[in-house]
Design an enzyme around this catalytic site. Structure first.
Site, PDB file in Angstrom:
ATOM      1  N   LYS A 200      45.518  28.612  11.149  1.00  0.00           N
ATOM      2  CA  LYS A 200      44.102  28.254  11.216  1.00  0.00           C
ATOM      3  C   LYS A 200      43.853  27.676  12.605  1.00  0.00           C
ATOM      4  O   LYS A 200      44.637  26.859  13.085  1.00  0.00           O
ATOM      5  CB  LYS A 200      43.763  27.197  10.157  1.00  0.00           C
ATOM      6  N   HIS A 219      42.024  15.101   2.720  1.00  0.00           N
ATOM      7  CA  HIS A 219      42.662  16.091   1.847  1.00  0.00           C
ATOM      8  C   HIS A 219      44.173  16.035   2.057  1.00  0.00           C
ATOM      9  O   HIS A 219      44.653  15.490   3.053  1.00  0.00           O
ATOM     10  CB  HIS A 219      42.172  17.509   2.184  1.00  0.00           C
ATOM     11  N   ASP A 221      47.387  18.935   2.156  1.00  0.00           N
ATOM     12  CA  ASP A 221      47.509  20.389   2.336  1.00  0.00           C
ATOM     13  C   ASP A 221      48.106  21.028   1.086  1.00  0.00           C
ATOM     14  O   ASP A 221      49.060  20.500   0.523  1.00  0.00           O
ATOM     15  CB  ASP A 221      48.413  20.701   3.540  1.00  0.00           C
ATOM     16  N   HIS A 275      45.102  13.124   4.768  1.00  0.00           N
ATOM     17  CA  HIS A 275      44.669  13.013   6.173  1.00  0.00           C
ATOM     18  C   HIS A 275      43.264  13.578   6.321  1.00  0.00           C
ATOM     19  O   HIS A 275      42.734  14.238   5.434  1.00  0.00           O
ATOM     20  CB  HIS A 275      45.661  13.733   7.097  1.00  0.00           C
TER      21      HIS A 275
END
Length: 333
Positions: A200, A219, A221, A275
């Protein structure tokens, strides 16, 4: 197609003094109010190039348990390969809006150029545009979503991916040792050569009110592990001990996040790090995370050899694609 979506890059180019209301976070999320002010504990930095295998394994495992995030130096990826990766990504985001929109994400697909990633409470938006595409294994690559411009985009990304494979293999070996598994323990249960590497590129344009907005909301990962190259504009924040801390930028380091799948496999011994990303008033922040995940059909659950009466399973076992669907649609796991 989501072409009617207004790109954050376009909004940023208007030179507004205030940001549109959908970008203003609630007070419990605003970085201006919630970032810890004071001496900040340092995210662990691990030198993975000195050749002392046991020490490296210990340091990596310790960071994964305590923080779920760490930075690695002497990682073996040539600085030039990283510079080229960054240049190619910058050049893509410098193209005209029309050119970038050729790569717009299609409905229901994870790859392509886009702005809004997942359902957000109360229709809020994050201050970021992005490009997603798989870089490994060859069977999962769709070159149709890779930019044709700059012309060497493909070459540069393929070269970076080859270096990355070695780093990931090493990290998984050290994390396996830390759990008392065989060296290839985690790699095998994550799908071995079928593990998928999804790149990304995050593009966070300058924001007139960085105290009110977020580039990416808080969120963890959903990957197994994430390897991230940042640019020199800081913005990553980590939640630890009930506080949001700024991560220090370390030139030439890679930032490693433990993702949900390794937390699940380790039954919570390793932490998937919470994070978020803040944005900058004057400068564009960019980052290049690669999310390393099991193939969609792979069943992931706590490893039986780590469980006992004293340490029962804390997570369900399920196919990775089912976990992914629940996470993206904000459904309970």
């Amino acid at each position: 197609m989501e072409v009617e979506v207004q790109r954050v890059q376009s909004i940023a180019s208007l030179g507004l003094d205030m940001i549109p209301p959908e970008f203003i976070r609630s007070e419990d999320e605003q970085p201006g109010l919630t970032t810890f002010q004071g001496p900040v504990p340092e995210i662990p930095v691990v030198d993975i190039g000195h050749g002392d295998e046991e020490k490296t394994a210990e340091d990596v495992a310790e960071a994964a348990k305590e923080w779920g995030i760490f930075q690695v130096v002497n990682h073996g990826i040539p600085a030039e390969a990283v510079r080229q990766l960054q240049r190619a990504g910058r050049e893509f985001f410098g193209l005209s809006q029309e050119e970038k929109d050729k790569y717009a994400m299609k409905e229901g697909k994870f790859e392509g150029y886009g702005t809004k990633l997942q359902k957000e409470v109360a229709g809020k938006k994050a201050w970021v545009d992005f490009l997603f595409h798989n870089v490994w294994p060859p069977a999962s690559i769709n070159y149709g979503v890779w930019p044709d411009n700059p012309p060497d985009y493909r070459k540069v990304n393929e070269e970076y991916a080859q270096y990355l494979l070695i780093v990931v293999e090493n990290l998984l070996r050290w994390l396996s040792k830390g759990l008392g598994l065989e060296d290839d323990g985690l790699k095998v249960v994550l799908g071995g050569e079928e593990m998928e590497y999804l790149l990304k590129i995050n593009y966070y344009p300058p924001c007139p009110r960085p105290d009110l907005a977020l580039g990416v909301v808080a969120h963890t990962d959903l990957s197994a592990i994430t390897i991230l190259v940042p640019n020199e504009v800081p913005g990553l924040q980590v939640f630890k001990d009930d506080h949001w801390f700024d991560a220090k930028y370390i030139p030439n380091a890679l930032i490693i996040h433990i993702g949900d799948q390794i937390e699940i496999l380790s039954n919570g011994k390793y932490k998937s790090v919470l994070h978020r990303t803040t944005v900058n008033k004057e400068k564009t922040r960019m980052s290049w995370p690669v999310f390393v995940s099991p193939p969609p059909e792979k069943i992931i659950g706590p490893l039986p050899q780590l469980l006992s009466d004293e340490n029962p399973a804390k997570f369900k076992s399920k196919k990775f694609k089912e976990y992914q669907y629940c996470k993206i649609n904000k459904l309970p796991q």
